[in-house]
Design a protein around this motif. Structure first.
Motif, PDB file in Angstrom:
ATOM      1  N   UNK A  85      47.245 -29.506  29.860  1.00 25.13           N
ATOM      2  CA  UNK A  85      46.952 -30.238  31.256  1.00 25.13           C
ATOM      3  C   UNK A  85      47.106 -31.838  31.013  1.00 25.13           C
ATOM      4  N   UNK A  86      47.908 -32.694  31.625  1.00 24.33           N
ATOM      5  CA  UNK A  86      48.145 -33.981  31.639  1.00 24.33           C
ATOM      6  C   UNK A  86      46.683 -34.775  31.777  1.00 24.33           C
ATOM      7  N   UNK A 101      49.656 -29.118  34.974  1.00 23.08           N
ATOM      8  CA  UNK A 101      49.752 -28.425  34.071  1.00 23.08           C
ATOM      9  C   UNK A 101      51.043 -28.157  33.625  1.00 23.08           C
ATOM     10  N   UNK A 102      51.266 -27.750  32.335  1.00 22.16           N
ATOM     11  CA  UNK A 102      52.581 -28.014  31.715  1.00 22.16           C
ATOM     12  C   UNK A 102      52.664 -27.429  30.466  1.00 22.16           C
ATOM     13  N   UNK A 103      53.893 -26.896  29.881  1.00 19.91           N
ATOM     14  CA  UNK A 103      54.478 -26.529  28.591  1.00 19.91           C
ATOM     15  C   UNK A 103      55.105 -27.852  28.070  1.00 19.91           C
ATOM     16  N   UNK A 141      50.294 -19.411  36.057  1.00 19.95           N
ATOM     17  CA  UNK A 141      50.666 -19.030  34.678  1.00 19.95           C
ATOM     18  C   UNK A 141      49.657 -19.240  33.958  1.00 19.95           C
ATOM     19  N   UNK A 142      48.885 -18.501  33.036  1.00 16.05           N
ATOM     20  CA  UNK A 142      48.099 -18.968  32.166  1.00 16.05           C
ATOM     21  C   UNK A 142      48.693 -19.627  31.263  1.00 16.05           C
ATOM     22  N   UNK A 143      47.683 -20.626  30.596  1.00 22.72           N
ATOM     23  CA  UNK A 143      48.286 -21.644  29.490  1.00 22.72           C
ATOM     24  C   UNK A 143      48.555 -20.825  28.284  1.00 22.72           C
TER      25      UNK A 143
END
Length: 357
Positions: A85-86, A101-103, A141-143
């Motif tokens: 998470x940023x 939330x990011x990849x 989407x789960x981290x």
């Protein structure tokens, strides 16, 4: 999104001054060092790590005590398969806001490969751009699954190098994490005729769960014979070949690859994704006569494939659950690495950071 979110956020007063970070100090010497939490520049983003996968390259760096054979001049941070998470954004960053939330695509920042490392509560992503380094993911989407985008994109890049298309008959050598990711990506691309080979029956069972159509243990049966039975056989210039269109080497076994190169059919494509540690002889007459190609695939410039994998994971249409074998807390990182090093016991080991929602 507010103007302040677009242009940047002030540093959070809740951030600690220091944090633990996994780094390699020498051969077999991985330590959890206490380091300063990175300070962001105007074009940077600080990500709070939520999940990070243990890669075979991480294990290799620890075993060798370096990266690529060059002696370390300073400790090497580990970890490049991650999502989170940023936390903060620099004043000049556009379209990325705290809370996103990011990849994270590690390519441009050499994350986990000479740059910063993701086995830490926070990581600095320099010169961060939306859709290139910071790839948004939905709340659904789960981290831990988003962290799979990196190894999946390695596999997806290999498919693109091999020009794989629906209708191809594909052999995958190796049912480790990248081999299993290759099966997932093949299914996503509409390929159903997938044979995968490995010496570990537990890995082959995971491949079956991921819908590989044929699994082969070369210690129990002839690899060439099994491939011929699955994909057909023929002769060219009086010499036998198997009917596989694409061979993807995710194992690094010279014996297995050499056997199939001797049987490669006319204009088939061979893609080397695995790390081969020693030179290997190749029958160049066979390569010339059958016009098959051999290509390498290192996946160092793969923004398009990374985003395709993020979308694939978010869509949830392809089952990736069997790929994750373990979830281990960051406080037990040594256990995570020991588990990942045991092919009988593990597939993809995910290191979790419970403080991240």
């Amino acid at each position: 999104m507010s103007d302040s979110q677009v242009m940047g956020a002030s540093p959070s007063p809740a951030l600690p001054a220091t944090m633990p970070l996994a780094r390699v100090h020498g051969a077999g010497d991985m330590r959890i060092d206490q380091v300063e939490v990175p300070a962001i520049g105007p074009y940077d983003v600080l990500v709070r790590v939520g999940a990070a996968g243990v890669c075979g390259s991480d294990l290799g760096y620890v075993a060798a005590g370096n990266m690529g054979g060059a002696p370390l001049t300073e400790p090497l941070p580990l970890g490049h398969e991650f999502a989170g998470i940023v936390e903060q954004v620099g004043a000049e960053v556009r379209d990325i806001a705290p809370g996103q939330r990011c990849a994270v695509n590690p390519d441009s920042g050499l994350i986990g490969g000479g740059g910063p490392g993701a086995f830490a509560p926070f990581i600095l992503v320099e010169n961060a751009r939306l859709g290139l380094e910071i790839c948004p993911i939905p709340d659904s989407l789960l981290l831990e699954k988003a962290a799979l985008a990196e190894p999946l994109s390695v596999a997806m890049h290999g498919l693109n190098i091999g020009r794989v298309e629906p209708g191809d008959k594909v052999v995958v050598l190796g049912a480790g994490p990248i081999g299993l990711c290759t099966v997932i990506c093949l299914r996503h691309r509409g390929i159903s005729d997938i044979l995968i080979a490995d010496l570990c029956d537990a890995r082959l069972e995971r491949a079956r769960q991921l819908e590989a159509s044929v699994t082969v243990n070369p210690s129990c049966e002839s690899l060439g014979h099994a491939v011929g039975q699955a994909h057909g056989t023929g002769e060219r210039y009086g010499l036998p070949f198997v009917g596989s269109d694409v061979i993807i080497d995710a194992a690094g076994s010279q014996e297995a690859l050499g056997e199939l190169l001797e049987l490669a059919k006319y204009q088939s494509r061979v893609v080397i994704v695995a790390l081969h540690k020693k030179p290997m002889p190749i029958n160049l007459w066979k390569m010339m006569a059958n016009e098959f190609s051999i290509s390498g695939s290192i996946a160092s410039d793969r923004a398009e494939e990374f985003n395709e994998c993020v979308k694939m994971l978010a869509d949830g249409k392809v089952n990736v659950d069997p790929l994750i074998s373990h979830r281990i807390d960051f406080n037990q990182l040594d256990e995570a690495f020991r588990t990942a090093a045991d092919p009988e016991a593990s597939a993809k080991v995910i290191v979790t950071f419970p403080q991240v929602a």
